[in-house]
Design a protein around this motif. Structure first.
Motif, mmCIF file in Angstrom:
data_model
loop_
_atom_site.group_PDB
_atom_site.id
_atom_site.type_symbol
_atom_site.label_atom_id
_atom_site.label_comp_id
_atom_site.label_asym_id
_atom_site.label_seq_id
_atom_site.Cartn_x
_atom_site.Cartn_y
_atom_site.Cartn_z
ATOM 1 N N LYS A 11 96.097 -10.963 4.829
ATOM 2 C CA LYS A 11 95.577 -9.639 4.797
ATOM 3 C C LYS A 11 96.423 -8.725 3.588
ATOM 4 O O LYS A 11 97.220 -8.940 3.225
ATOM 5 C CB LYS A 11 95.888 -8.882 6.036
ATOM 6 N N SER A 12 95.737 -7.468 3.182
ATOM 7 C CA SER A 12 96.141 -6.759 2.082
ATOM 8 C C SER A 12 95.835 -5.437 2.480
ATOM 9 O O SER A 12 94.898 -5.232 3.123
ATOM 10 C CB SER A 12 95.900 -7.229 0.825
ATOM 11 N N LEU A 13 96.675 -4.337 2.079
ATOM 12 C CA LEU A 13 96.130 -3.022 2.153
ATOM 13 C C LEU A 13 95.934 -2.605 0.737
ATOM 14 O O LEU A 13 96.589 -2.849 -0.214
ATOM 15 C CB LEU A 13 97.422 -2.276 2.798
ATOM 16 N N ASP A 49 95.632 -14.705 11.562
ATOM 17 C CA ASP A 49 96.476 -13.525 10.790
ATOM 18 C C ASP A 49 97.588 -14.223 10.485
ATOM 19 O O ASP A 49 98.565 -14.058 11.263
ATOM 20 C CB ASP A 49 96.363 -12.346 11.516
ATOM 21 N N ASP A 108 90.806 -13.482 13.646
ATOM 22 C CA ASP A 108 89.790 -12.726 13.052
ATOM 23 C C ASP A 108 88.586 -13.035 13.688
ATOM 24 O O ASP A 108 88.562 -13.996 14.453
ATOM 25 C CB ASP A 108 89.569 -12.784 11.567
ATOM 26 N N CYS A 128 93.558 -16.136 7.624
ATOM 27 C CA CYS A 128 93.524 -14.996 6.605
ATOM 28 C C CYS A 128 94.761 -14.386 6.304
ATOM 29 O O CYS A 128 95.806 -14.207 6.892
ATOM 30 C CB CYS A 128 92.538 -13.904 7.258
ATOM 31 N N SER A 146 101.367 -7.777 11.205
ATOM 32 C CA SER A 146 100.997 -7.838 9.647
ATOM 33 C C SER A 146 100.777 -6.747 8.890
ATOM 34 O O SER A 146 101.113 -6.129 8.060
ATOM 35 C CB SER A 146 99.796 -8.841 9.472
ATOM 36 N N GLU A 147 100.039 -5.749 9.811
ATOM 37 C CA GLU A 147 99.641 -4.490 9.097
ATOM 38 C C GLU A 147 100.885 -3.372 8.777
ATOM 39 O O GLU A 147 100.836 -2.328 8.031
ATOM 40 C CB GLU A 147 98.490 -3.649 9.779
ATOM 41 N N LEU A 158 92.877 0.080 5.773
ATOM 42 C CA LEU A 158 93.371 -1.176 6.260
ATOM 43 C C LEU A 158 91.909 -2.299 6.144
ATOM 44 O O LEU A 158 90.985 -1.710 5.612
ATOM 45 C CB LEU A 158 93.456 -1.144 7.836
ATOM 46 N N PRO A 159 92.078 -3.561 6.121
ATOM 47 C CA PRO A 159 90.914 -4.440 5.979
ATOM 48 C C PRO A 159 89.779 -4.094 6.893
ATOM 49 O O PRO A 159 88.738 -4.153 6.184
ATOM 50 C CB PRO A 159 91.544 -5.867 6.676
ATOM 51 N N ASP A 160 89.871 -3.361 7.943
ATOM 52 C CA ASP A 160 88.432 -2.915 8.739
ATOM 53 C C ASP A 160 88.242 -1.532 8.295
ATOM 54 O O ASP A 160 87.307 -1.024 8.851
ATOM 55 C CB ASP A 160 88.776 -2.964 10.132
ATOM 56 N N GLU A 206 99.341 -12.459 -2.916
ATOM 57 C CA GLU A 206 98.252 -11.998 -2.271
ATOM 58 C C GLU A 206 97.233 -13.042 -1.859
ATOM 59 O O GLU A 206 96.015 -12.530 -1.440
ATOM 60 C CB GLU A 206 97.826 -10.921 -2.796
#
Ligand code: SAH
Length: 348
Positions: A70-72, A11, A5, A68, A140-141, A92-94, A47
Motif C-alpha cells: 500500500k501507499s498513501l 497487506d 484485500d 499488496c 500499515s496505514e 488512503l487506498p480506498d 513503493e
C-alpha cells in the motif's frame, strides 16, 4: 497481522517480522529473504516489488501475486510560515482521507498521526467526531503516515503522538501491531519512550495496554473535573466514570512506572473556574502526573472559546494547588494544524 484485500492478497506492510518470515518460507524461499524483504519495506521503503533488486525477478513476480504494497497519496501539504509545522492530508487506498502533523521541537521532530477514519466517541468539541466514523486504520496505514511524511519532508521523525483523528484504544489490535512494527529494530526502530498515546478513557483497554508494559506515555483526555460536566461534553464518561478512569491510570502507572499526562482543553465558562481547579486538585493530588492545558480550538459547530491568557490563569490556579501543569505550545496556528479540520473539507 494478516489482513487480506478483497482480492485475497495480504497487506505486506502490516505483517510483523515473524509473520513475514512464515509467509516467505511458505512461498518456498529461504528465511534470509524475509530479512531482505523487510529492509526493502521498512528501511529503504520502496513503493513497488520491482525495485527490490537483490530478489530474483521470479520471486518479485510471486510477491506481487501474494501481497499488496500500500501507499498513501498526499492530497494537500500545508507548511507553517511561523514554526515549520507541516500538515498532510493523505488519501488512503480506498479513497478515505486522514491527516498527520509534523512538528519540530528542540529535542527533534515528532509526528501526530491518525488511528481511525473519523471517530465514534462523540466528544462535542472535536471536529474528528462530527463527520462520523468510517473505519479503523490498518497497521500499515498508520506506519505509512510516518514513512510518507519522512520521505516528503526529508526530516527524520524521532517521536510520535497518537493524537490525530480517531480513538486509538477503539482500534486496539491494529494499534498494538503498529507499535510493534514502529519499534522493530530491523525497521523504523523508534523507541516507544518517544511515543504518546492519547485516549478519551476506554478503561478496559487502558488496563490491557498497561499489562503489555510497552513503555509509552499515556495521555488521558480528561477535560473536566466532575462527572456531570464530563458526561455532557464526552459521552464516553457515561460508560467509564472519572473515578474508574483514574483507577485505571493508577494501575497503568503501577505497571509501567510512566508518568501520566492529563490533557485539559480549557473552555470558557465550562471548565475554567476556581471550583474546577479545586476539584482537579482533589482528583489528581498525590498522583504522579502532569496536566497539559490546551485553549480549546474553535470549531464552527460550537461556540466554545478560550485563549492563552485564560489558560495561563488556570495553570496558575493549578500550580497554587500543587499540580504540575503547563500550557501546550501552539504550533502551526496559521495552517489550522489542529486535527480533524482539513479532512472534513475533503469528505463528501
Ligand atoms: N481520541 C483520542 C485522541 C485524539 S484527539 C483522545 O480523545 O484523546 C487528541 C486530543 O485533542 C484529545 O485530547 C482531544 O480531546 C483534543 N481535542 C479535540 N478537539 C479539540 C478542540 N477543539 N480543542 C482542543 N482540544 C481538542
Amino acid at each position: 497481522m494478516i489482513i487480506r484485500d478483497d482480492d485475497g492478497r495480504i497487506d505486506i506492510l502490516s505483517l510483523s517480522f515473524d509473520e513475514l518470515c512464515e509467509q516467505v518460507i511458505a512461498a518456498g524461499e529461504k528465511r534470509f529473504r524475509a530479512a531482505q524483504l523487510y529492509e526493502w519495506l521498512h528501511v529503504k521503503r520502496v513503493e513497488s516489488f520491482d525495485k527490490m533488486t537483490n530478489l530474483s525477478t521470479q520471486f518479485r513476480a510471486r510477491l506481487g501475486e501474494l501481497f499488496c504494497l500500500k501507499s498513501l497519496f498526499i492530497v494537500k501539504r500545508l507548511e507553517s510560515h511561523t514554526d515549520n509545522t507541516l500538515k498532510y492530508l493523505y488519501r488512503l487506498p480506498d479513497g478515505n482521507h486522514v491527516e498527520s502533523v509534523v512538528m519540530d521541537y528542540n529535542h527533534g521532530t515528532t509526528i501526530c498521526i491518525s488511528t481511525q477514519v473519523g471517530c465514534k466517541m462523540g466528544c462535542n468539541f472535536c471536529a474528528s467526531t462530527i463527520a462520523g466514523f468510517r473505519r479503523d486504520l490498518l497497521p500499515s496505514e498508520m506506519l505509512l503516515q510516518i514513512y510518507t511524511a519522512e520521505r516528503d519532508s526529508g526530516r527524520r521523525i524521532g517521536g510520535a503522538v497518537l493524537m490525530g483523528i480517531g480513538e486509538p484504544l477503539d482500534n486496539f489490535d491494529n494499534v498494538v501491531c503498529f507499535l510493534d512494527l514502529l519499534s522493530n529494530e530491523k525497521g523504523m526502530n523508534m523507541s516507544l519512550r518517544h511515543l504518546s498515546l492519547s485516549t478519551c478513557g476506554i478503561v478496559p483497554r487502558i488496563r490491557e495496554l498497561a499489562s503489555l508494559k510497552l513503555g509509552l506515555t499515556l495521555s488521558i483526555s480528561l477535560h473536566a473535573t466532575n462527572n456531570e460536566t464530563r458526561s455532557s461534553i464526552m459521552p464516553v464518561n457515561k460508560t467509564y466514570r472519572i473515578e474508574e478512569l483514574l483507577d485505571a491510570c493508577k494501575y497503568y502507572f503501577a505497571q509501567t512506572g510512566r508518568r501520566i499526562s492529563f490533557e485539559y482543553a480549557l473552555i470558557d465558562g465550562v471548565n475554567d473556574s476556581q471550583k474546577n481547579a479545586d476539584e482537579l486538585a482533589a482528583l489528581l493530588g498525590g498522583f504522579v502526573c502532569h496536566v497539559n492545558i490546551i485553549p480549546v480550538n474553535k470549531i464552527k459547530e460550537r461556540n466554545y472559546t478560550s485563549d492563552r491568557k485564560s489558560a495561563q490563569r488556570f495553570r496558575a490556579m493549578l500550580e497554587e494547588r500543587g499540580l504540575n501543569a503547563t500550557v501546550r505550545r501552539t504550533l502551526g496556528a496559521d495552517i489550522n494544524a489542529a486535527c480533524g479540520q482539513l479532512r472534513r473539507e475533503y469528505e463528501i
